[in-house]
Motif scaffolding. Sequence first.
Motif, PDB file in Angstrom:
ATOM      1  N   PHE A  10       0.856  -1.182   0.000  1.00  0.00           N
ATOM      2  CA  PHE A  10       0.000   0.000   0.000  1.00  0.00           C
ATOM      3  C   PHE A  10       0.890   1.229   0.000  1.00  0.00           C
ATOM      4  O   PHE A  10       1.969   1.222   0.595  1.00  0.00           O
ATOM      5  N   THR A  11       0.407   2.283  -0.623  1.00  0.00           N
ATOM      6  CA  THR A  11       1.127   3.557  -0.594  1.00  0.00           C
ATOM      7  C   THR A  11       0.283   4.530   0.218  1.00  0.00           C
ATOM      8  O   THR A  11      -0.902   4.720  -0.069  1.00  0.00           O
ATOM      9  N   THR A  12       0.907   5.133   1.230  1.00  0.00           N
ATOM     10  CA  THR A  12       0.186   6.086   2.076  1.00  0.00           C
ATOM     11  C   THR A  12       0.075   7.429   1.341  1.00  0.00           C
ATOM     12  O   THR A  12       0.697   7.641   0.299  1.00  0.00           O
ATOM     13  N   LYS A  13      -0.695   8.348   1.925  1.00  0.00           N
ATOM     14  CA  LYS A  13      -0.849   9.688   1.343  1.00  0.00           C
ATOM     15  C   LYS A  13       0.494  10.396   1.197  1.00  0.00           C
ATOM     16  O   LYS A  13       0.682  11.210   0.290  1.00  0.00           O
ATOM     17  N   THR A  14       1.428  10.079   2.108  1.00  0.00           N
ATOM     18  CA  THR A  14       2.749  10.731   2.070  1.00  0.00           C
ATOM     19  C   THR A  14       3.707  10.025   1.107  1.00  0.00           C
ATOM     20  O   THR A  14       4.854  10.437   0.973  1.00  0.00           O
ATOM     21  N   GLY A  15       3.246   8.934   0.467  1.00  0.00           N
ATOM     22  CA  GLY A  15       4.092   8.225  -0.494  1.00  0.00           C
ATOM     23  C   GLY A  15       4.876   7.075   0.101  1.00  0.00           C
ATOM     24  O   GLY A  15       5.649   6.420  -0.588  1.00  0.00           O
ATOM     25  N   LYS A  16       4.698   6.835   1.387  1.00  0.00           N
ATOM     26  CA  LYS A  16       5.403   5.740   2.045  1.00  0.00           C
ATOM     27  C   LYS A  16       4.773   4.414   1.625  1.00  0.00           C
ATOM     28  O   LYS A  16       3.547   4.271   1.593  1.00  0.00           O
ATOM     29  N   ILE A  17       5.621   3.426   1.313  1.00  0.00           N
ATOM     30  CA  ILE A  17       5.117   2.120   0.878  1.00  0.00           C
ATOM     31  C   ILE A  17       5.108   1.172   2.079  1.00  0.00           C
ATOM     32  O   ILE A  17       6.097   1.049   2.801  1.00  0.00           O
ATOM     33  N   ILE A  18       3.977   0.518   2.286  1.00  0.00           N
ATOM     34  CA  ILE A  18       3.816  -0.409   3.399  1.00  0.00           C
ATOM     35  C   ILE A  18       3.502  -1.793   2.836  1.00  0.00           C
ATOM     36  O   ILE A  18       2.436  -2.000   2.249  1.00  0.00           O
ATOM     37  N   PRO A  19       4.417  -2.763   3.029  1.00  0.00           N
ATOM     38  CA  PRO A  19       4.131  -4.124   2.573  1.00  0.00           C
ATOM     39  C   PRO A  19       3.160  -4.797   3.554  1.00  0.00           C
ATOM     40  O   PRO A  19       3.307  -4.661   4.757  1.00  0.00           O
ATOM     41  N   VAL A  20       2.162  -5.486   2.994  1.00  0.00           N
ATOM     42  CA  VAL A  20       1.179  -6.171   3.838  1.00  0.00           C
ATOM     43  C   VAL A  20       0.817  -7.517   3.222  1.00  0.00           C
ATOM     44  O   VAL A  20       0.989  -7.727   2.027  1.00  0.00           O
ATOM     45  N   THR A  21       0.314  -8.417   4.087  1.00  0.00           N
ATOM     46  CA  THR A  21      -0.348  -9.608   3.563  1.00  0.00           C
ATOM     47  C   THR A  21      -1.837  -9.373   3.726  1.00  0.00           C
ATOM     48  O   THR A  21      -2.278  -8.735   4.696  1.00  0.00           O
ATOM     49  N   VAL A  22      -2.566  -9.868   2.780  1.00  0.00           N
ATOM     50  CA  VAL A  22      -4.020  -9.767   2.821  1.00  0.00           C
ATOM     51  C   VAL A  22      -4.572 -11.178   2.775  1.00  0.00           C
ATOM     52  O   VAL A  22      -4.243 -11.954   1.885  1.00  0.00           O
ATOM     53  N   ASN A  23      -5.376 -11.524   3.787  1.00  0.00           N
ATOM     54  CA  ASN A  23      -6.088 -12.794   3.796  1.00  0.00           C
ATOM     55  C   ASN A  23      -7.534 -12.505   3.448  1.00  0.00           C
ATOM     56  O   ASN A  23      -8.214 -11.795   4.199  1.00  0.00           O
ATOM     57  N   GLY A  24      -7.965 -13.024   2.306  1.00  0.00           N
ATOM     58  CA  GLY A  24      -9.355 -12.847   1.888  1.00  0.00           C
ATOM     59  C   GLY A  24     -10.166 -14.059   2.307  1.00  0.00           C
ATOM     60  O   GLY A  24      -9.863 -15.179   1.911  1.00  0.00           O
ATOM     61  N   ILE A  25     -11.176 -13.817   3.146  1.00  0.00           N
ATOM     62  CA  ILE A  25     -11.999 -14.912   3.661  1.00  0.00           C
ATOM     63  C   ILE A  25     -13.406 -14.758   3.096  1.00  0.00           C
ATOM     64  O   ILE A  25     -14.086 -13.764   3.376  1.00  0.00           O
ATOM     65  N   PRO A  26     -13.844 -15.739   2.291  1.00  0.00           N
ATOM     66  CA  PRO A  26     -15.193 -15.632   1.699  1.00  0.00           C
ATOM     67  C   PRO A  26     -16.283 -15.847   2.757  1.00  0.00           C
ATOM     68  O   PRO A  26     -16.126 -16.658   3.667  1.00  0.00           O
ATOM     69  N   LEU A  27     -17.336 -15.073   2.629  1.00  0.00           N
ATOM     70  CA  LEU A  27     -18.479 -15.201   3.534  1.00  0.00           C
ATOM     71  C   LEU A  27     -19.591 -15.984   2.843  1.00  0.00           C
ATOM     72  O   LEU A  27     -19.637 -16.063   1.612  1.00  0.00           O
ATOM     73  N   ASP A  28     -20.516 -16.538   3.629  1.00  0.00           N
ATOM     74  CA  ASP A  28     -21.621 -17.317   3.083  1.00  0.00           C
ATOM     75  C   ASP A  28     -22.531 -16.487   2.187  1.00  0.00           C
ATOM     76  O   ASP A  28     -23.143 -17.008   1.265  1.00  0.00           O
TER      77      ASP A  28
END
Length: 181
Positions: A10-28
């Motif tokens: 993700f890139t913040t408003k100030t331009g800083k890059i933040i690495p993240v993991t995203v776990n997508g969990i499907p809902l019923d």
Amino acid sequence: GMISTYEVAFTTKTGKIIPVTVNGIPLDDGGTVGIFQDLRKLKAAKEEARTNQSYFEQLFIQSADAIAACDANEVVLDLNPAFVKLFGYTPEEAHGQHINTLLVPPYLTAGAVDIAKRINQGKRVYLETVRQHKSGRLIDVTVTGASIMVEGKRERVGVYAIYRDITERKQAEEKMRSAAQ
């Protein structure tokens, strides 16, 4: 459905890059919940570990002293180039051999067993002694040996042995003794 995991930045408003993991969990109901985890501390820790590993690898490789890295039972795992030069064994020849079997002349076996016991008790050992080249030639050396401990673990994970050739010093001392008589 299945949980999906992605690593994104993700890139913040100030331009800083933040690495993240995203776990997508499907809902019923067909929707999805996303759980994000900031990876900055984990990535910094991995980079620090890589830097430390490089530092110690270079120290091992570049050392003028002969170094054998052994497992907890004093079985050779790795040798540095100075060890190969001093004792004549390649890392492949020495790997899997007990360090004392490789280097200790038969008449010094009992002393080597005592040294191993002291190291096993967590003591750092330093002594002048004799070790044997692959060819059988005897070499005057100093030996420093100690256990390798991992923080948080009670037992040792390995042993290092550092050898320094003191043949020239011993010869000079002998000449001085002879001249004094």
